[in-house]
Design an enzyme around this catalytic site. Sequence first.
Site, PDB file in Angstrom:
ATOM      1  N   GLU A 313      47.327 -23.791  -3.630  1.00 65.16           N
ATOM      2  CA  GLU A 313      47.195 -25.132  -4.213  1.00 65.16           C
ATOM      3  C   GLU A 313      46.039 -25.203  -5.209  1.00 65.16           C
ATOM      4  OE1 GLU A 313      47.008 -27.680  -0.690  1.00 65.16           O
ATOM      5  OE2 GLU A 313      49.187 -27.895  -0.796  1.00 65.16           O
ATOM      6  N   ASP A 387      54.349 -27.520   6.401  1.00 66.92           N
ATOM      7  CA  ASP A 387      53.061 -28.192   6.383  1.00 66.92           C
ATOM      8  C   ASP A 387      52.934 -29.297   7.429  1.00 66.92           C
ATOM      9  OD1 ASP A 387      50.547 -28.809   5.598  1.00 66.92           O
ATOM     10  OD2 ASP A 387      51.076 -29.760   3.713  1.00 66.92           O
ATOM     11  N   GLU A 415      48.174 -36.466   9.095  1.00 67.53           N
ATOM     12  CA  GLU A 415      48.572 -36.601   7.700  1.00 67.53           C
ATOM     13  C   GLU A 415      50.043 -36.992   7.577  1.00 67.53           C
ATOM     14  OE1 GLU A 415      47.894 -33.029   5.460  1.00 67.53           O
ATOM     15  OE2 GLU A 415      48.960 -33.777   3.702  1.00 67.53           O
TER      16      GLU A 415
HETATM   17  C1  BDP Z   1      48.137 -30.046   3.019  1.00 67.56           C
HETATM   18  C2  BDP Z   1      47.274 -31.184   2.644  1.00 67.56           C
HETATM   19  C3  BDP Z   1      46.154 -30.808   1.733  1.00 67.56           C
HETATM   20  C4  BDP Z   1      45.435 -29.591   2.278  1.00 67.56           C
HETATM   21  C5  BDP Z   1      46.427 -28.469   2.476  1.00 67.56           C
HETATM   22  C6  BDP Z   1      45.830 -27.259   3.144  1.00 67.56           C
HETATM   23  O1  BDP Z   1      48.090 -32.159   2.020  1.00 67.56           O
HETATM   24  O2  BDP Z   1      45.298 -31.911   1.635  1.00 67.56           O
HETATM   25  O3  BDP Z   1      44.432 -29.190   1.427  1.00 67.56           O
HETATM   26  O4  BDP Z   1      47.456 -28.893   3.324  1.00 67.56           O
HETATM   27  O5  BDP Z   1      46.069 -27.090   4.325  1.00 67.56           O
HETATM   28  O6  BDP Z   1      48.731 -30.432   4.212  1.00 67.56           O
HETATM   29  O7  BDP Z   1      45.148 -26.484   2.517  1.00 67.56           O
END
Ligand code: BDP
Length: 722
Positions: A313, A387, A415
């Site tokens: 990401e 996720d 989340e």
């Molecule tokens: C996702 C989240 C994000 C996190 C990412 C992670 O939306 O905010 O940074 O995972 O785990 O679930 O790195």
Amino acid sequence: MKFFHKVYCCFLICMLVFAAEANANDGYDLWLQYNYIQNTDLQSEYNTLINGIQPIGDSETIKVAEKELLLGLSKMLGNDTQLYLGNESGNNLLYFGSESNLDKKILSQLKKECAQIQKDGFVIKQIQVDNKNHIVITGKTDIGVLYGVFRLLRELQTHKSIKGINIVDSPKVDVRMLNHWDNLDRTVERGYAGFSLWDWHRLPDYIDSRYVDYARANASIGINGTALTNVNANALILTPQYLEKVKALAAVFRPYGLKVYLTARFSAPIEIGGLKTADPLDPEVKQWWREKTAEIYKSIPDFGGYLVKANSEGQPGPQNYGRNHVDGANMLADAVAPFGGIVMWRAFVYSEHDPTDRAKQAYSEFVPYDGQFRDNVLIQVKNGAIDFQPREPFHPMFGAMPKTPLMMEFQITQEYLGFSTHLVYLPKLYEEVFEADTYRRGKGSTVAKVIDGSLHNKKITGVAGVTNIGNDRNWTGHHFLQANWYGFGRLAWNPHLDSKDIAEEWIRMTFSNNDNFVEQIKKMMNDSRETVVNYMNPYGLHHIFDTGHHYGPGPWVGNLPRPEWNPTYYHKADENGIGFNRTKTGSNAIAQYAPEVAAMYNNISTTPEKDLLWFHHVSWNHKLKNGMTLWDGMALKYQQGVDEVETMINTWNSMESLVDQQRFKEVQMLLNIQLKEAKWWRDACLLYFQQFSKKELPEGVEKASKTLEEFQAMKFPFAPGR
Ligand code: BDP
């Protein structure tokens, strides 16, 4: 007359104040309420068996154990703390100290039990020495003793008899840690319980007493590590200015056995080190990390190590320099190795340049590296391949890297589970993951055995939970979500525990030992996970949350630049049906599982219906096991979810007389929000999917309160957690 009137008024006011105080409980004390024990039989049993306490050793840890015992015993048994310190009779003493410090006579009674302790485990045993009765709590380490002290207090809190007590318990996992996604400005990524606990501005000189209570709470459930900072890391945490603050926190946590870890931003050598590159094979870069690490250990000798999100990401990582995860992780592992530190390298990777199913990418990227990581590297893998959804099949990486320690990453913060407003008991989810069978070494190769290291004989093991804690007075924003912190800790200690038993312990410690209360609330908590699945993501639907903040439904979102950020990518609803075909005729993600598991998921009739749309694109007319069509079944699941929240509300309301007013009301208000939002999920999702199914709602499903357009127009620019 006037005088009497006044007196009477004063009396009334006093009574009211008293009643209000008795009814005020803001939840700050978590599961360490230590409520006075009303039961007279238990009172007399405990009072007989514990007449005084006798610390053995004088470490900081033994001192906090003593403090905790004094607090717990005096509150639960209504005695002055002096009673426990001034015992002269020498009978019925509670000894606590590590094995090496125990008197030989005492130790000789505990030989068998001590031989069974592993790591930071403990023994609690009633023994007789010179015709005197005692209870002894011991372990190989003082931290083990502290865990034993909390365990004994739990026995009292949950009203268990301690006559002839003989408990031996050891953690089954080495690293049991919380991951804080806390930023240096005190915002918390995906945090819904206020701001970060860490008051960086006032540290290191101002030590909030809450830091102590945080450490205590963690020690009480065996959590032994905390990564203080967000995985989307800021390199500044590694500068002297911040390390001094980290050192202050580490000092507070140390007596409680809580080690501090930091997230390492891969580009830190450039950002704060003035280097031109962060290439992990560059000698200067290696040297920079070695020196930085030595600097950290100089002020925090028990520093745990680094947690790293790299090339995920948009975070920097070794791939920016044409290197791979092994190069990156091993470079950091070499820097911490001389000090006994570890590196937790996250496997949460997926790329917009990779057109394959996102669910396959982590496995594809990491499994080929099995055996190439240093011994002090743990690969931290989320429980599922996408996720933290309300339900995901277990991650195919579990069991697939026999030569590499894989560490579990759960999300405790919600989340994708209604933030901190929805009551969802997550240990039920964790348990489902742990119990899943990977079949990597035949039947019974559960994820729990991968994680506790027993399946492939691992030297180091770990479980991490992305925490739901903030500076809200009750820590987690919702009294019941404290149970997720508690239950996470208990399962990290032993991934084979039963989530129902954990719920019961927690209820008794946090609220009440009234059997009716315990039974009904346990059922409510236990059912709550399936309830949220029903009203959000039934039958294996996933990632249909509104964009960015993930608050509420957004199955219609399909215009984001990265395909795998769009809910439409995951549900693939069309006129023929709904779901992601991950079988051989689709993305073939099932091939990443062991053949037995793959065969089960490849066939629609052997795929558990709870995972149906995760693995198959299914016709709206598909016949479910209950005889209904998929469309009808799905619609009724959404309705069922809503009905179940109503049941939760009824259960809770019927318990009013057994709960203090403050917590009762706060939970009640939150349950009402949950009901509103469950209906929102049901209505928005069904209206949206109905465009494709073109079918009427089955009987029993309530009519939507708004139009699809109205739902789509709802915007939440300030939803928390971003
Ligand atoms: C996702 C989240 C994000 C996190 C990412 C992670 O939306 O905010 O940074 O995972 O785990 O679930 O790195």
